[in-house]
Design an enzyme around this catalytic site. Structure first.
Site, PDB file in Angstrom:
ATOM      1  N   LYS A   1      11.571 -74.003-181.825  1.00 26.57           N
ATOM      2  CA  LYS A   1      10.779 -73.747-180.607  1.00 26.57           C
ATOM      3  C   LYS A   1      10.370 -72.275-180.544  1.00 26.57           C
ATOM      4  O   LYS A   1       9.260 -71.951-180.101  1.00 26.57           O
ATOM      5  CB  LYS A   1      11.575 -74.164-179.371  1.00 26.57           C
ATOM      6  CG  LYS A   1      11.719 -75.692-179.273  1.00 26.57           C
ATOM      7  CD  LYS A   1      12.758 -76.107-178.255  1.00 26.57           C
ATOM      8  CE  LYS A   1      12.859 -77.622-178.147  1.00 26.57           C
ATOM      9  NZ  LYS A   1      14.106 -78.084-177.531  1.00 26.57           N
TER      10      LYS A   1
ATOM     11  N   LYS B   1       8.091 -81.303-183.407  1.00 28.49           N
ATOM     12  CA  LYS B   1       8.140 -79.857-183.657  1.00 28.49           C
ATOM     13  C   LYS B   1       7.867 -79.488-185.113  1.00 28.49           C
ATOM     14  O   LYS B   1       7.460 -78.364-185.398  1.00 28.49           O
ATOM     15  CB  LYS B   1       9.524 -79.333-183.246  1.00 28.49           C
ATOM     16  CG  LYS B   1       9.689 -79.281-181.742  1.00 28.49           C
ATOM     17  CD  LYS B   1      11.136 -79.313-181.308  1.00 28.49           C
ATOM     18  CE  LYS B   1      11.611 -80.709-181.154  1.00 28.49           C
ATOM     19  NZ  LYS B   1      12.642 -80.969-180.173  1.00 28.49           N
TER      20      LYS B   1
HETATM   21  N1  HSE Z   1      16.867 -82.328-178.559  1.00 30.47           N
HETATM   22  C1  HSE Z   1      16.002 -81.508-177.786  1.00 30.47           C
HETATM   23  C2  HSE Z   1      16.811 -80.776-176.746  1.00 30.47           C
HETATM   24  C3  HSE Z   1      14.926 -82.350-177.156  1.00 30.47           C
HETATM   25  O1  HSE Z   1      17.953 -81.167-176.523  1.00 30.47           O
HETATM   26  O2  HSE Z   1      16.322 -79.815-176.158  1.00 30.47           O
HETATM   27  C4  HSE Z   1      13.781 -81.581-176.563  1.00 30.47           C
HETATM   28  O3  HSE Z   1      13.103 -80.811-177.513  1.00 30.47           O
END
Ligand code: HSE
Length: 330
Positions: free
Chosen positions: A213, A113
């Site tokens: 995100k 990311k």
């Molecule tokens: N650590 C992230 C989550 C992994 O738990 O969503 C996926 O991006």
């Protein structure tokens, strides 16, 4: 002719990709792999059972004289598969690996990311200028193909807003605390063992992972140019077990919800109390996203948001897109 992959990263995601490629006939071979301490290269394709066993037994995948940079610059490959841990602030060293591969005219697929949230516009235009693909479906919502769907399948729509659960680890923690009475710490430990959490799990619980995100979605789907600092972020690390219990007593629960309303410049992530029968109340490592559009109306996407094979599914989807578009490789 098989398409040749060089894979950087042999954590949960890297191992999921390698296992899947060894088990399915996908027209792919792995010619190089690097982890944080070593690397291995074989132009004819690495022996995968051997590689997985070596990693399991010794903790490293190969020769300590070979590193990720050597692999990017010198290995024979058509697609660089970059699945090393995210550094949200610098995006390094992944961004340099990706830049070098694109400059060499190689396709890049990543689940990382950092580079996408910080440098999407530059990396995608470099890829375009060099006639190669830069793909990153696995960066958002794990197994749910949300980026392709929003950028292409719903491309004729105005995407008015997006709300959703975008971190599997936090969702898993909240579910286990509410349903099994686990403490926050016990539930986080389980999420780490199951391979859901980031290498640095504070990214998950402080909301940084889900906020990144949102940045990726804003910059790719809506072509914005925002950064992590533009997102209003509250994680679940300070949430008390008492607060969760109080919500449950009122037939509600708490979920970490991300929100984008581009028209109003709203980019926000915070824990919310929501009725237990709301479509965003999903269990375990699931993610759930509601998208509001002008033509297609409201759409709901639900699927595993984290996990080795679930993330591998998204990475391999990107690889196969390239295989089909550029049959024969470089
Ligand atoms: N650590 C992230 C989550 C992994 O738990 O969503 C996926 O991006």
């Amino acid at each position: 002719m098989s398409l040749r992959l060089a894979i950087l990263g042999m954590g949960s995601v890297g191992r999921g990709i390698i296992q899947t490629i060894s088990q399915k006939e996908l027209g792919l071979i792995i010619t190089a792999v690097a982890d944080s301490r070593s690397g291995c290269i074989d132009p004819d394709g690495l022996d995968i059972p051997d590689l997985l066993e070596r990693k399991e037994k010794t903790g490293i995948c190969g020769d300590t004289n070979i590193n990720a940079e050597n692999v990017v610059l010198n290995a024979p490959y058509d697609i660089l598969v970059e699945v090393t841990p995210t550094d949200a602030r610098s995006g390094e060293p992944a961004t340099s690996y990706i830049l070098n591969a694109l400059k060499l005219g190689r396709h890049v697929v990543t689940s990382n990311k950092g580079p996408v949230s910080l440098h999407y516009h530059a990396l995608s235009s470099l890829a375009g200028n060099n006639g190669v693909q830069f793909r990153f479906e696995a960066t958002v919502a794990g197994a749910i193909p949300i980026i392709q769907t929003l950028m292409h399948n719903l491309g004729g729509n105005e995407i008015i807003s997006l709300y959703g659960v975008l971190n599997g680890t936090c969702n898993y923690i909240l579910t286990r605390m509410a349903e099994e009475g686990l403490t926050y710490r016990q539930a986080l430990d389980e999420a780490r063992t199951l391979g859901y959490a980031e290498t640095d799990p504070t990214y998950d619980v402080k909301g940084i992972d889900a906020a990144i995100k949102l940045v990726i979605l804003a910059n790719t789907v809506w072509k914005k140019n925002i950064s992590l600092d533009d997102v209003d972020v509250t994680g679940i690390d300070l949430l008390t077990e008492e607060a969760l219990r109080l919500a449950e007593q009122q037939d509600a629960t708490i979920r970490l919800i991300g929100e984008i309303i581009p028209e109003q410049n709203i980019y926000r992530l915070c824990p919310r109390i929501i009725p237990r029968d709301h479509p965003l109340v999903v269990q375990g490592s699931l993610n759930a996203i509601i998208v509001r559009t002008d033509l297609a109306g409201d759409l709901l996407f639900v699927g595993k948001g984290a996990g080795s094979l679930e993330t591998a599914s998204a990475v391999i989807g990107d690889i196969l897109f390239i295989r089909d578009k550029y049959a024969g490789g470089n």
